[in-house]
Design an enzyme around this catalytic site. Structure first.
Site, PDB file in Angstrom:
ATOM      1  N   GLU A 407      65.941  60.875  21.856  1.00 54.05           N
ATOM      2  CA  GLU A 407      66.783  59.992  22.667  1.00 54.05           C
ATOM      3  C   GLU A 407      67.972  60.724  23.280  1.00 54.05           C
ATOM      4  O   GLU A 407      68.339  60.491  24.433  1.00 54.05           O
ATOM      5  CB  GLU A 407      67.289  58.822  21.803  1.00 54.05           C
ATOM      6  CG  GLU A 407      66.251  57.752  21.523  1.00 54.05           C
ATOM      7  CD  GLU A 407      65.296  58.113  20.406  1.00 54.05           C
ATOM      8  OE1 GLU A 407      64.324  57.361  20.182  1.00 54.05           O
ATOM      9  OE2 GLU A 407      65.522  59.156  19.735  1.00 54.05           O
ATOM     10  N   HIS A 474      65.135  48.109  12.943  1.00 52.74           N
ATOM     11  CA  HIS A 474      64.509  47.603  14.164  1.00 52.74           C
ATOM     12  C   HIS A 474      65.052  46.229  14.558  1.00 52.74           C
ATOM     13  O   HIS A 474      64.424  45.531  15.351  1.00 52.74           O
ATOM     14  CB  HIS A 474      62.986  47.495  13.994  1.00 52.74           C
ATOM     15  CG  HIS A 474      62.301  48.800  13.754  1.00 52.74           C
ATOM     16  ND1 HIS A 474      62.330  49.435  12.536  1.00 52.74           N
ATOM     17  CD2 HIS A 474      61.578  49.598  14.588  1.00 52.74           C
ATOM     18  CE1 HIS A 474      61.636  50.562  12.617  1.00 52.74           C
ATOM     19  NE2 HIS A 474      61.175  50.692  13.844  1.00 52.74           N
TER      20      HIS A 474
END
Length: 667
Positions: A407, A474
């Site tokens: 990322e 998540h």
């Protein structure tokens, strides 16, 4: 492992095919940054500049690499590469003003030394975190590849920077995508005071190229002819056959990491050894031996450079100290964006939130040929939520780019793409994963326009939120990480209609936007949505329901929780859906608070440090005399998000909302 004294051969120069004037030009180009540095060290001791990172002994690298590139090719230096700036002919008075924090500098006094860039000279400066510079170069080169421009991009780092994850991520991305980047690593033996044997175990930094399937070279960084000739050949080859190259320059830093640190940690024999290999002294000796440089010419060249230095230094000294206003500073946080309203068509379809986002993305891709989407598994697979399913068939893999799992480097590349004229949407698989890319978000995307006028034309899509039993990694709704950071815009829609229109505007806006998409709403919320392209303004809340008894201010999944409770119990409540959190619609918040006198602010995030706290403070400061009760904040409990459904329900504020409303009404 310090650089062994016998590891670098004696400097050997070969005139090759260079004319005498070309050889003298190289001498002048190295001498100028050396003389500037010597002057800066005097000014530092006099307290006229605040800090200095010396590149004395390394001039051949910056000068040689810059000369090997065309003027329209980007170069990304570090704080020891003054020769890049002088070789690109950056006006000296502007450099001196930059180092003194004066108006003619490049950052309006907002950043120091070499922490800036300038599109006029195709130079992109560093931030103190070092590693992100490498990923930015990838984005710049990717833009050149997409535009089919045969260019190279050179980026600098030191041996210490190669220990950062950004280094490995950047080299991997560049290799996978065959990007024409020259990764120029100056191995001067020490990262500040830490010797290379405490940084890495391989013999040479160039050896690391093997693991990335990348060509690598070792160049004597103190030999200007070797640097210039070899980098020129490498750059020409890369323009014809785009690929990344890792170049290790063996060199030495003759002064401290910065002047305050000194060099006591360096053995004297090492300093003496490298002093004998000074790139300017040795090259000057070579030129005189060949009768190319005379004593008279040497004096003349130095006098000319010193005159230029003193003249431009005086211009910087004569500038008045910088002054600004609060209004001026605030106006420079974002690039000016003029919202253009595109009205929705009458033809609608009843679609889900996820469909609206996909449709909005597709129509923006059709609208902007310079827009690409990057993310993990977004190409043939269509993304983990299938939002980009079918996009590759329509737009091709150049514009719908699968990325490695990194990322940080991909967000850095997005910034580089923006520098080179490409708009980017980056899909984070889950908003939680932005943690591994946090630095470039808050220090590149957020700050670059304020620091040196470079906008970040980047949208980060952030699938977020609990309610789906996905556990601690998540399920976060982490918008508060970014609403706190000036320079970022934060959007958080609750309905398909808003999601599509706000996404279109986020992509049109040339400032960085974090676009939060609640996963639990993806396939559960339907709405009639116009089929054509349309936009909605950022910073404008939606009045979901008018009421007189109290106000609920919320966003995301909280909007639907509020609607459910109000309808179920027939409360006479006003419901405000914020839609965007930065910029925040303060006017609507204040107007409703004054109207009802009782306010509940609802968020899914944990309560402490969330945006509800700031909204409560805004209401208290502006509406205190209109309030009939303290502002009530409602959020999740102060724990990470649990996995099991019963525990998740206990964590979320939804089941506590009704009682909190009663508490407010009964105050």
């Amino acid at each position: 492992m310090r650089t062994p004294l016998n590891s670098v051969n004696k400097l050997v120069y070969s005139q090759g095919n260079y004319s005498n004037s070309e050889l003298i030009d190289l001498y002048k180009s190295m001498l100028k940054p050396r003389l500037i540095e010597e002057k800066m060290l005097i000014l530092l001791r006099q307290g006229k500049i605040s800090k200095w990172f010396s590149g004395i002994g390394q001039e051949a690298i910056a000068v040689g690499v810059t000369k090997a590139l065309s003027f329209d090719e980007y170069i990304l230096p570090m704080h020891r590469n003054l020769g890049v700036f002088t070789e690109r002919k950056v006006p000296l008075n502007r450099l001196f003003s930059q180092w003194q924090g004066k108006k003619s500098g490049f950052t309006k006094g907002r950043d120091r030394s070499f922490h800036f860039g300038t599109q006029d000279y195709k130079i992109i400066g560093m931030i103190s975190h070092l590693g992100p510079q490498l990923g930015i170069a990838n984005g710049i080169s990717l833009a050149d590849v997409l535009k089919k421009q045969p260019k190279v991009c050179a980026v600098f780092s030191g041996e210490g920077g190669t220990s950062e994850g950004d280094f490995h991520e950047a080299l991997n991305v560049a290799s996978v995508w065959s990007l024409p980047v020259l990764f120029c690593i100056e191995n001067n033996g020490y990262g500040l005071s830490t010797p290379t044997n405490e940084q890495f175990k391989c013999e040479n930094i160039a050896d690391k190229g093997i693991g990335f399937g990348m060509e690598s070279y070792i160049i004597d960084g103190n030999n200007i002819l070797e640097v210039f000739s070899k980098v020129t050949d490498i750059a020409e080859s890369v323009r014809k056959n785009p690929r990344p190259i890792l170049i290790e320059f063996k060199t030495f830093r003759m002064r401290g990491h910065e002047e305050a640190s000194g060099t006591k940690y360096v053995p004297n024999e090492l300093i003496e050894h490298w002093a004998q290999r000074d790139p300017i002294d040795n090259y000057q000796h070579f030129l005189k031996k060949k009768n190319i440089l005379t004593d008279e010419l040497e004096v003349s060249i130095k006098e000319e450079i010193l005159f230029e230095i003193n003249k431009n230094l005086q211009l910087a000294f004569d500038e008045t100290p910088l002054e600004s206003s609060i209004e001026n500073e605030l106006n420079d946080v974002y690039k000016k964006f003029q919202f253009k309203e595109y009205l929705p068509s009458a033809k609608t379809s009843n679609i889900r939130l996820i469909d609206a986002i996909s449709q909005g993305l597709r129509q923006s891709m059709e609208r902007y040929n310079n827009l690409i989407i990057m993310g993990q598994d977004i190409a043939e697979y269509g993304g983990v939520f299938k939002i980009t399913d079918g996009f590759v068939a329509q737009f091709g893999k150049d514009r719908i780019r699968n990325t490695p799992i990194c990322e940080s480097s991909i967000i850095e590349a997005a910034f580089g793409l923006s520098i080179n004229g490409i708009k980017t949407v980056v899909e984070l698989q889950f908003s939680d994963f932005v943690a591994t890319g946090f630095n470039p978000v808050v220090n590149l995307l957020a700050k670059s326009f304020y620091r040196w006028g470079q906008n970040s034309d980047v949208v980060l899509r952030m699938p977020c939120g609990a309610g789906v039993g996905a556990g601690p990694f998540h399920s976060q709704t982490n918008e508060a990480w970014f609403t706190k950071t000036p320079g970022l815009k934060v959007v958080y829609p609750a309905f398909p209609y808003d999601a599509k229109g706000l996404l279109a505007t986020a992509i049109e806006d040339t400032n960085p936007v974090l676009f939060f998409e609640h996963k639990a709403l993806y396939r559960s919320i339907y709405q009639d949505v116009p089929e054509d392209y349309y936009t909605l303004p950022l910073g404008k809340a939606s009045l979901i329901k008018e009421g007189k008894e109290f106000t609920i201010i919320t966003y995301g999944a909280g909007v639907h929780w509020a609607i459910e409770e109000v309808e179920k119990h027939q409360f006479d409540a006003e419901i405000i859906d914020l839609r965007t959190l930065q910029p925040l619609d303060v006017e609507t918040i204040i107007t409703s608070s004054k109207k009802t006198g009782k306010v509940l602010v609802l968020q899914e995030d944990t309560l402490f440090g969330g945006i509800a706290s700031d909204i409560s403070a805004i209401i208290t400061e502006n509406c205190f005399k209109f309030l009939d009760a303290p502002v009530k904040r409602v959020g999740s409990i102060e724990t990470p998000i649990p996995f099991t459904k019963n525990l998740e329900n206990n964590y979320l504020p939804k089941n506590r909302l009704y009682q909190e409303i009663l508490n407010l009404l009964n105050y």
